[in-house]
Design a protein around this motif. Sequence first.
Motif, PDB file in Angstrom:
ATOM      1  N   GLY A  56       0.823  -1.221  -0.011  1.00 54.74           N
ATOM      2  CA  GLY A  56       0.101  -0.027   0.115  1.00 54.74           C
ATOM      3  C   GLY A  56       0.807   1.356  -0.143  1.00 54.74           C
ATOM      4  O   GLY A  56       2.083   1.174   0.073  1.00 54.74           O
ATOM      5  N   PRO A  57       0.396   2.518  -0.124  1.00 53.52           N
ATOM      6  CA  PRO A  57       1.081   3.754  -0.017  1.00 53.52           C
ATOM      7  C   PRO A  57       1.331   3.849   1.480  1.00 53.52           C
ATOM      8  O   PRO A  57       0.914   3.457   2.236  1.00 53.52           O
ATOM      9  CB  PRO A  57      -0.341   4.790  -0.508  1.00 53.52           C
ATOM     10  N   GLY A  58       2.581   4.533   1.257  1.00 57.26           N
ATOM     11  CA  GLY A  58       3.119   4.734   2.592  1.00 57.26           C
ATOM     12  C   GLY A  58       4.559   4.566   2.755  1.00 57.26           C
ATOM     13  O   GLY A  58       5.233   4.509   1.808  1.00 57.26           O
ATOM     14  N   LEU A  59       5.250   4.593   3.876  1.00 58.86           N
ATOM     15  CA  LEU A  59       6.281   4.369   4.445  1.00 58.86           C
ATOM     16  C   LEU A  59       6.930   2.667   4.004  1.00 58.86           C
ATOM     17  O   LEU A  59       5.909   1.945   3.822  1.00 58.86           O
ATOM     18  CB  LEU A  59       6.680   4.318   5.760  1.00 58.86           C
ATOM     19  N   ARG A  60       7.942   2.612   3.821  1.00 61.82           N
ATOM     20  CA  ARG A  60       8.594   1.223   3.576  1.00 61.82           C
ATOM     21  C   ARG A  60       9.806   1.208   4.561  1.00 61.82           C
ATOM     22  O   ARG A  60      10.561   1.993   4.951  1.00 61.82           O
ATOM     23  CB  ARG A  60       9.134   1.102   2.346  1.00 61.82           C
ATOM     24  N   ALA A  61       9.902  -0.181   4.979  1.00 65.93           N
ATOM     25  CA  ALA A  61      10.980  -0.602   6.136  1.00 65.93           C
ATOM     26  C   ALA A  61      12.244  -0.703   5.425  1.00 65.93           C
ATOM     27  O   ALA A  61      12.402  -1.565   4.371  1.00 65.93           O
ATOM     28  CB  ALA A  61      10.339  -1.603   6.909  1.00 65.93           C
ATOM     29  N   GLU A  62      13.380  -0.186   6.176  1.00 66.17           N
ATOM     30  CA  GLU A  62      14.740  -0.511   5.615  1.00 66.17           C
ATOM     31  C   GLU A  62      15.499  -0.773   6.708  1.00 66.17           C
ATOM     32  O   GLU A  62      15.256  -0.454   7.798  1.00 66.17           O
ATOM     33  CB  GLU A  62      15.237   0.883   4.865  1.00 66.17           C
ATOM     34  N   GLY A  63      16.731  -1.591   6.354  1.00 66.89           N
ATOM     35  CA  GLY A  63      17.727  -1.941   7.587  1.00 66.89           C
ATOM     36  C   GLY A  63      17.101  -2.647   8.291  1.00 66.89           C
ATOM     37  O   GLY A  63      16.217  -3.523   8.491  1.00 66.89           O
ATOM     38  N   ASP A  64      17.228  -2.237   9.930  1.00 65.35           N
ATOM     39  CA  ASP A  64      16.918  -2.895  11.016  1.00 65.35           C
ATOM     40  C   ASP A  64      15.094  -2.876  11.471  1.00 65.35           C
ATOM     41  O   ASP A  64      14.635  -3.469  12.113  1.00 65.35           O
ATOM     42  CB  ASP A  64      17.437  -2.581  12.333  1.00 65.35           C
ATOM     43  N   GLN A  65      14.728  -1.823  10.282  1.00 64.53           N
ATOM     44  CA  GLN A  65      13.121  -1.869  10.514  1.00 64.53           C
ATOM     45  C   GLN A  65      12.398  -3.006   9.702  1.00 64.53           C
ATOM     46  O   GLN A  65      11.327  -2.969   9.622  1.00 64.53           O
ATOM     47  CB  GLN A  65      12.691  -0.623   9.928  1.00 64.53           C
ATOM     48  N   VAL A  66      13.177  -3.811   8.936  1.00 63.71           N
ATOM     49  CA  VAL A  66      12.485  -4.946   8.317  1.00 63.71           C
ATOM     50  C   VAL A  66      12.664  -6.109   9.491  1.00 63.71           C
ATOM     51  O   VAL A  66      13.492  -6.599   9.740  1.00 63.71           O
ATOM     52  CB  VAL A  66      13.404  -5.441   7.156  1.00 63.71           C
ATOM     53  N   VAL A  67      11.138  -6.217   9.877  1.00 59.99           N
ATOM     54  CA  VAL A  67      11.345  -7.376  11.084  1.00 59.99           C
ATOM     55  C   VAL A  67      10.253  -8.500  10.526  1.00 59.99           C
ATOM     56  O   VAL A  67       9.269  -8.132   9.851  1.00 59.99           O
ATOM     57  CB  VAL A  67      10.683  -6.363  12.324  1.00 59.99           C
ATOM     58  N   ASP A  68      10.455  -9.520  11.010  1.00 63.28           N
ATOM     59  CA  ASP A  68       9.645 -10.583  10.553  1.00 63.28           C
ATOM     60  C   ASP A  68       8.289 -10.660  11.306  1.00 63.28           C
ATOM     61  O   ASP A  68       8.155 -10.110  12.474  1.00 63.28           O
ATOM     62  CB  ASP A  68      10.425 -11.894  11.124  1.00 63.28           C
ATOM     63  N   ILE A  69       7.143 -10.855  10.716  1.00 63.84           N
ATOM     64  CA  ILE A  69       5.798 -10.608  11.286  1.00 63.84           C
ATOM     65  C   ILE A  69       5.628 -11.486  12.412  1.00 63.84           C
ATOM     66  O   ILE A  69       4.892 -11.056  13.605  1.00 63.84           O
ATOM     67  CB  ILE A  69       4.752 -10.654  10.105  1.00 63.84           C
ATOM     68  N   ASP A  70       6.327 -12.750  12.596  1.00 61.35           N
ATOM     69  CA  ASP A  70       6.214 -13.322  13.825  1.00 61.35           C
ATOM     70  C   ASP A  70       6.581 -12.841  15.039  1.00 61.35           C
ATOM     71  O   ASP A  70       6.170 -12.936  16.132  1.00 61.35           O
ATOM     72  CB  ASP A  70       6.844 -14.765  13.502  1.00 61.35           C
ATOM     73  N   ASP A  71       7.768 -12.095  14.773  1.00 63.04           N
ATOM     74  CA  ASP A  71       8.305 -11.515  15.979  1.00 63.04           C
ATOM     75  C   ASP A  71       7.451 -10.107  16.485  1.00 63.04           C
ATOM     76  O   ASP A  71       7.332 -10.293  17.858  1.00 63.04           O
ATOM     77  CB  ASP A  71       9.680 -10.873  15.602  1.00 63.04           C
ATOM     78  N   GLN A  72       6.878  -9.575  15.422  1.00 65.81           N
ATOM     79  CA  GLN A  72       5.840  -8.690  16.176  1.00 65.81           C
ATOM     80  C   GLN A  72       4.626  -9.050  16.664  1.00 65.81           C
ATOM     81  O   GLN A  72       4.004  -8.568  17.514  1.00 65.81           O
ATOM     82  CB  GLN A  72       5.641  -7.729  14.676  1.00 65.81           C
ATOM     83  N   LEU A  73       4.141 -10.173  16.156  1.00 62.55           N
ATOM     84  CA  LEU A  73       2.857 -10.845  16.506  1.00 62.55           C
ATOM     85  C   LEU A  73       2.997 -11.446  17.943  1.00 62.55           C
ATOM     86  O   LEU A  73       2.280 -11.243  18.765  1.00 62.55           O
ATOM     87  CB  LEU A  73       2.370 -11.797  15.637  1.00 62.55           C
ATOM     88  N   ALA A  74       4.423 -11.565  18.341  1.00 62.63           N
ATOM     89  CA  ALA A  74       4.710 -12.304  19.673  1.00 62.63           C
ATOM     90  C   ALA A  74       4.481 -11.397  20.615  1.00 62.63           C
ATOM     91  O   ALA A  74       3.949 -11.404  21.693  1.00 62.63           O
ATOM     92  CB  ALA A  74       5.906 -12.806  19.715  1.00 62.63           C
ATOM     93  N   VAL A  75       5.021  -9.985  20.448  1.00 61.63           N
ATOM     94  CA  VAL A  75       4.753  -8.940  21.297  1.00 61.63           C
ATOM     95  C   VAL A  75       3.326  -8.257  21.441  1.00 61.63           C
ATOM     96  O   VAL A  75       2.839  -8.083  22.536  1.00 61.63           O
ATOM     97  CB  VAL A  75       5.862  -7.605  21.024  1.00 61.63           C
ATOM     98  N   MET A  76       2.783  -8.526  20.319  1.00 64.24           N
ATOM     99  CA  MET A  76       1.342  -7.863  20.308  1.00 64.24           C
ATOM    100  C   MET A  76       0.589  -9.086  20.971  1.00 64.24           C
ATOM    101  O   MET A  76      -0.452  -8.649  21.938  1.00 64.24           O
ATOM    102  CB  MET A  76       0.771  -7.998  18.624  1.00 64.24           C
ATOM    103  N   VAL A  77       0.566 -10.501  20.982  1.00 65.31           N
ATOM    104  CA  VAL A  77      -0.244 -11.254  21.801  1.00 65.31           C
ATOM    105  C   VAL A  77       0.227 -11.124  23.083  1.00 65.31           C
ATOM    106  O   VAL A  77      -0.727 -11.235  23.890  1.00 65.31           O
ATOM    107  CB  VAL A  77       0.155 -12.720  21.091  1.00 65.31           C
ATOM    108  N   ALA A  78       1.572 -10.801  23.583  1.00 57.05           N
ATOM    109  CA  ALA A  78       1.987 -10.634  24.886  1.00 57.05           C
ATOM    110  C   ALA A  78       1.013  -9.508  25.513  1.00 57.05           C
ATOM    111  O   ALA A  78       0.728  -9.513  26.555  1.00 57.05           O
ATOM    112  CB  ALA A  78       3.307 -10.473  25.063  1.00 57.05           C
ATOM    113  N   MET A  79       1.174  -8.569  24.796  1.00 50.92           N
ATOM    114  CA  MET A  79       0.433  -7.426  25.129  1.00 50.92           C
ATOM    115  C   MET A  79      -1.087  -7.512  25.591  1.00 50.92           C
ATOM    116  O   MET A  79      -1.738  -6.932  26.324  1.00 50.92           O
ATOM    117  CB  MET A  79       0.667  -6.250  24.290  1.00 50.92           C
TER     118      MET A  79
END
Length: 313
Positions: free
Chosen positions: A143-166
């Motif tokens: 979609g339109p908008g920002l794109r991740a580069e460098g250390d901002q390219v993060v696996d979705i599983d790692d992100q979901l882990a913290v979202m589920v924890a919260m």
Amino acid sequence: MTSTTPSPQTAATGVPRAGGAGLLAGRTVSRIGYGAMQLERLHGERSTAVAILRRAVELGIDHIDTAQFYGNGFVNGLIREAIGPEDGIVIASKVGADPNPGGRIPLRPAQQPQELRASVEDNLKSLSLDRIPLVNLRRLDAGPGLRAEGDQVVDIDDQLAVMVAMREEGKIGAIGLSSVTLEGLRRAIPASVACVQNAYSLVTRSDEDMLQLCMAEDIAWVPYFPLGSAFPGLPKVTDEPAVQDAARSLGATPSQVGLAWLLHHAPNVLLIPGTANAGHLEANVAAGTVVLDGATLASLDAVPTRSGDIALG
């Protein structure tokens, strides 16, 4: 907690739900909600912005989309001031970007798990909530908008882990996804996804397979840019001859026809059109009363979908 128990067709305030009833994060809500981003434009008109939020409640809207990065907390502060528990509003915020005041783009990616957690804490503070009913993880894949580069390219599983924890900690009630790919959604479904927010409209339907998957999985489809976009290179629904013809025949506006088409297109569609104008807000809500007959739907369905993608960073 709300002070009343609404019927499926009535909001907590007793007003008919805008556009009828839908489901979001386990709650019955109006199918037409409100996207608060454009309230950023009212920095010098706080009372006007608060009045627009109150008018949304009066019109039967009971879910509002926001983010800490909308005006660097300004919009969340307006919601805190205008909306009370008695209004029965489902607040949906999002994380994955942070404010970048003074930058070429007023946002910067914030995709790391620790940044997602910090963003949730910022939202909780600015909204003055103990728990946010729904938090969308804004991926930077599509979609339109920002794109991740460098250390901002993060696996979705790692992100979901913290979202589920919260979610388990009670900081958020439900998890949504924004600007996600079909593969990303498939990987996220086991984490119990409540909604998907992607760019989608009559003229930009490249995510049709994702919408159908959401419908099969009882996931709400909450499109942003529901009328296309003013960004150069992205088409506008209101420019389409078929939309303009339908508007004339129905005594509606082209924008109302575009919104009505989305509501007719799939039962899991919920809308969050944004505006900083009370008259436009009322017109958006009235789109929920526009009835499209078979012939009109066929003419609108025949409008070709077109791609367009603008990366802002």
